[in-house]
Design an enzyme around this catalytic site. Structure first.
Site, PDB file in Angstrom:
ATOM      1  N   LYS A 119      12.415   0.184  10.270  1.00  0.00           N
ATOM      2  CA  LYS A 119      13.498  -0.786   9.443  1.00  0.00           C
ATOM      3  C   LYS A 119      14.463  -1.222  10.718  1.00  0.00           C
ATOM      4  O   LYS A 119      14.410  -0.593  11.692  1.00  0.00           O
ATOM      5  CB  LYS A 119      14.013   0.079   8.609  1.00  0.00           C
ATOM      6  CG  LYS A 119      14.411   1.417   8.773  1.00  0.00           C
ATOM      7  CD  LYS A 119      15.404   1.943  10.017  1.00  0.00           C
ATOM      8  CE  LYS A 119      16.874   1.372  10.100  1.00  0.00           C
ATOM      9  NZ  LYS A 119      17.495   1.660  11.127  1.00  0.00           N
ATOM     10  N   ARG A 189      20.996  -1.671  20.263  1.00  0.00           N
ATOM     11  CA  ARG A 189      21.569  -1.745  18.853  1.00  0.00           C
ATOM     12  C   ARG A 189      22.688  -2.766  19.162  1.00  0.00           C
ATOM     13  O   ARG A 189      23.166  -3.481  18.510  1.00  0.00           O
ATOM     14  CB  ARG A 189      22.025  -0.547  18.518  1.00  0.00           C
ATOM     15  CG  ARG A 189      21.131   0.509  17.885  1.00  0.00           C
ATOM     16  CD  ARG A 189      21.603   1.725  17.797  1.00  0.00           C
ATOM     17  NE  ARG A 189      20.694   2.775  17.095  1.00  0.00           N
ATOM     18  CZ  ARG A 189      19.934   3.476  17.842  1.00  0.00           C
ATOM     19  NH1 ARG A 189      19.883   3.495  19.395  1.00  0.00           N
ATOM     20  NH2 ARG A 189      19.139   4.399  17.485  1.00  0.00           N
TER      21      ARG A 189
END
Length: 387
Positions: A119, A189
Site C-alpha cells: 500500500k 516517505r
C-alpha cells in the site's frame, strides 16, 4: 503479562513448519531488499506450509546476495526484471517506493505472476484501475497489502458497528500520529518524486479504515489542511508538495462525518520530549461509541472499548480468529498471507479486498490532496504496452 510476552516473542520468532508436498508450495519473489519485507512476508512465510520465499532482486547483485544470505533465500538477482524472467517464481511481492508500484506490478502481471502489492496501490486511482483490470485480463490475483484488514480484531470491531449496538453512526475519527525522528530527512516517505507524503504512507490506512467501518465512500472533502515537510537542510531537489502532516474532514452519506489526522513526525514537546505515537480509531453513534487502540498492528497489543450512553463500558481483545484459522501470535501479515494463498489456490478467504476498494481508496486520497492544494503525486511515466 506472560501471554503478552509469549505472543510478542512468537511474532518475532514464528515456528517453521514442513512445506507442503502436494500441491507444490508457491514460490515468492521479492522486488527490492526492502526493510519491510521480513515482517511483511519472510517471517509469516515460515509458518505457512504452502509458501517458500524463493528469490529476491535488488538494483545491485551484492545487495541482493547479502539480503538472500541473511534470510535464507535461494536466488538473488541483479535487477527486478531478472526475477520476473524466472519461470519458477509464482508470486511477486512489490514493496518498492510508491511511484514504482504501477510499473513493476504491471510488469510482474505481464510475466504471469500473481502480485502482493504494498500500500498505497500506486500514485493515482487511474493507475490502480489499470493494474486490477490487467490482473483480471491475465487471470491473476492482485492484492493491495492493507494487512490490518485481515486481523480478527478488525472483523470484531466492524461486527460491533454493524450490529447496531452503537445506534446510527454519526462520526468516525482516525488518528495516526508518529513522533519526530522515526524517519530521517532522506527517507522515501518525504520524496515527492517517489510518491511521498503522510497521506500516502499513513493516510491510506486511515482512509481505508474509515471507508471499511462505515461501508461507505465519502461524498465530499469538506476540508484538508497539510503541514509541509521541511528538511533540516534543503536540497536542490526539494519539492514543497510533500505533507509531513495531513488533517482532513470528509462528508459521507446519511450525515456521517469523518476526520483524519496523520503525521510522519510530530515535533517533540518543548523541542525535547518525544510525544507518544497515537494510532486510534473512534466511531461515535447515537447510542454509544467504540474506540480501538492500535488498529493497524493489533497482534502486538490492542483494545476495543465500547461505551454505551447511560449504560455500561466493556473492553474486548481479539487475537485469534473464530472460524478455525489463525493463532494468537499470527501477525496481520500472517493473516493476510493466509488469505492471499487461499485466493490463489481458488479457496474462499475469510477476508478479501476487492478491486473497487483499492480504486476508491486512491480516488479519495487524490481528492484530499486536491483539496489541500498539494495535488496528486506524480503519475508514472511508464507506458504499459501490454494492456
Amino acid at each position: 503479562m506472560a501471554s503478552l510476552v509469549k505472543r510478542l516473542y512468537t511474532v518475532a520468532n514464528p515456528p517453521s513448519v514442513p512445506k507442503s508436498t502436494g500441491p507444490k508450495p508457491l514460490l515468492f519473489g521479492i522486488l527490492g531488499a526492502a526493510a519491510i519485507a521480513p515482517a511483511a512476508l519472510i517471517l509469516p512465510a515460515r509458518s505457512h506450509p504452502d509458501v517458500i520465499i524463493y528469490a529476491v532482486a535488488a538494483r545491485s547483485k551484492a545487495k541482493a546476495e547479502s539480503f538472500a544470505k541473511k534470510h535464507g533465500i535461494e536466488k538473488a538477482y541483479e535487477g527486478y526484471q531478472a526475477l520476473l524472467d524466472d519461470p519458477d517464481v509464482d508470486v511477486v511481492y512489490n514493496p518498492l517506493p510508491n511511484a514504482l508500484h504501477y510499473e513493476w506490478t504491471m510488469k510482474a502481471l505481464a510475466a504471469g505472476k500473481h502480485v502482493l502489492n504494498e500500500k498505497p496501490s500506486a500514485d493515482t486511482a487511474e493507475e490502480t484501475q489499470r493494474m486490477f483490470e490487467f490482473a483480471e485480463k491475465k487471470g491473476l490475483v492482485l492484492l493491495d497489502a492493507y494487512h490490518y484488514r485481515f486481523h480478527p480484531a478488525l472483523k470484531r470491531a466492524k461486527a460491533i458497528i454493524d450490529s447496531g449496538e452503537l445506534g446510527v453512526v454519526k462520526n468516525v475519527d482516525v488518528k495516526m500520529i508518529l513522533t519526530k525522528g522515526m524517519f530521517g530527512d532522506g527517507d522515501i516517505r518525504y520524496d515527492y518524486a517517489l510518491g511521498g507524503g503522510a497521506l500516502m504512507d499513513l493516510g491510506c490506512y486511515a482512509m481505508n479504515c474509515i471507508r471499511y467501518m462505515t461501508s461507505l465512500n465519502p461524498t465530499s472533502v469538506v476540508a484538508a489542511t497539510p503541514v509541509a515537510y521541511e528538511p533540516a537542510s534543503v536540497p536542490a531537489s526539494y519539492v514543497k508538495n510533500v505533507d509531513r502532516r495531513m488533517e482532513a474532514t470528509l462528508g459521507f452519506p446519511n450525515d456521517i462525518t469523518a476526520t483524519i489526522a496523520c503525521d510522519l513526525g510530530v515535533p517533540h514537546n518543548f523541542g525535547l520530549i518525544p510525544k507518544i505515537p497515537k494510532i486510534t480509531l473512534l466511531v461515535e453513534g447515537e447510542l454509544g461509541s467504540l474506540e480501538m487502540f492500535n488498529f493497524v498492528m493489533p497482534t502486538l497489543y490492542h483494545s476495543i472499548t465500547v461505551k454505551i450512553k447511560g449504560g455500561h463500558t466493556r473492553v474486548e481483545k481479539i487475537y485469534k480468529g473464530t472460524e478455525g484459522k489463525g493463532e494468537a501470535w499470527w501477525s496481520t501479515y500472517r493473516f493476510q498471507l493466509e488469505a492471499l494463498v487461499d485466493r490463489i489456490r481458488e479457496r474462499e478467504p475469510e477476508m478479501w479486498l476487492e478491486k473497487q476498494d483499492s480504486v476508491d481508496n486512491m480516488e479519495w486520497i487524490e481528492k484530499v490532496y486536491e483539496k489541500s492544494g498539494l495535488g496528486s503525486r506524480p503519475k508514472s511515466t511508464y507506458n504499459a504496452p501490454f494492456e
